[in-house]
Design a protein around this motif. Structure first.
Motif, PDB file in Angstrom:
ATOM      1  N   SER A 116      29.806 -35.134 -20.517  1.00 34.46           N
ATOM      2  CA  SER A 116      29.589 -34.773 -19.119  1.00 34.46           C
ATOM      3  C   SER A 116      28.924 -33.408 -19.044  1.00 34.46           C
ATOM      4  N   LEU A 117      28.316 -33.135 -17.909  1.00 32.00           N
ATOM      5  CA  LEU A 117      27.709 -31.817 -17.700  1.00 32.00           C
ATOM      6  C   LEU A 117      28.765 -30.722 -17.787  1.00 32.00           C
ATOM      7  N   ARG A 118      29.962 -31.017 -17.331  1.00 35.04           N
ATOM      8  CA  ARG A 118      31.040 -30.028 -17.377  1.00 35.04           C
ATOM      9  C   ARG A 118      31.369 -29.651 -18.818  1.00 35.04           C
ATOM     10  N   GLU A 119      31.412 -30.637 -19.713  1.00 35.74           N
ATOM     11  CA  GLU A 119      31.670 -30.350 -21.125  1.00 35.74           C
ATOM     12  C   GLU A 119      30.605 -29.422 -21.692  1.00 35.74           C
ATOM     13  N   VAL A 120      29.354 -29.746 -21.399  1.00 37.73           N
ATOM     14  CA  VAL A 120      28.244 -28.932 -21.896  1.00 37.73           C
ATOM     15  C   VAL A 120      28.357 -27.518 -21.349  1.00 37.73           C
ATOM     16  N   LYS A 121      28.692 -27.405 -20.083  1.00 34.02           N
ATOM     17  CA  LYS A 121      28.852 -26.088 -19.452  1.00 34.02           C
ATOM     18  C   LYS A 121      29.947 -25.278 -20.135  1.00 34.02           C
ATOM     19  N   LEU A 122      31.095 -25.899 -20.365  1.00 35.27           N
ATOM     20  CA  LEU A 122      32.217 -25.176 -20.968  1.00 35.27           C
ATOM     21  C   LEU A 122      31.956 -24.800 -22.420  1.00 35.27           C
TER      22      LEU A 122
END
Length: 100
Positions: free
Chosen positions: A29-35
Motif C-alpha cells: 500500500s502507499l501507506r507502507e511505502v510512506k512509513l
C-alpha cells in the motif's frame, strides 16, 4: 539521471522506492511505502510526489485495489490572534499560554 529524486521534501530517490517495493510481500500500500521511506511526509504532504508513488505501486501489480492513498496533514495549525498579541507583548519570547 540514473536515480532521480521522487520526493523532494524528504529526498527519497527512485532507487529507495524500488528497493522498498521489491522487499515487500504480496500486496503493498502507499501507506507502507510512506512509513518505510518517508516519501510523502515532507512539507507538501505528498501533494507533489503522490502521483509518482501511486504509479510506482501500480506498476508492481501488487498494489491494494482499494488503497486510500496517503493521509495529508496540514503543515500548520490555526493561530488565535490573542496568542499572537501575547507573543508580541512578551518581546517575541515564549508565549505563556496557547489556546487550542
Amino acid at each position: 539521471m540514473n536515480n532521480p529524486t521522487i520526493c523532494r521534501c524528504e529526498d527519497v530517490t527512485l532507487r529507495q522506492l524500488e528497493d522498498c517495493l521489491a522487499a515487500g510481500g504480496t500486496e503493498v500500500s502507499l501507506r507502507e511505502v510512506k512509513l518505510q521511506t518517508r516519501a510523502g511526509m515532507g512539507i507538501c504532504q505528498g501533494r507533489t510526489c503522490l502521483p509518482l508513488l501511486a504509479a510506482l505501486v501500480d506498476s508492481t501489480g501488487r498494489g491494494l485495489p482499494q488503497d486510500a492513498g496517503l493521509v495529508r496533514n496540514q503543515p500548520v495549525r490555526p493561530l488565535v490572534l490573542a496568542d499572537l498579541a501575547r507573543f508580541a507583548s512578551n518581546g517575541g519570547g515564549e508565549a505563556t499560554r496557547c489556546s487550542g
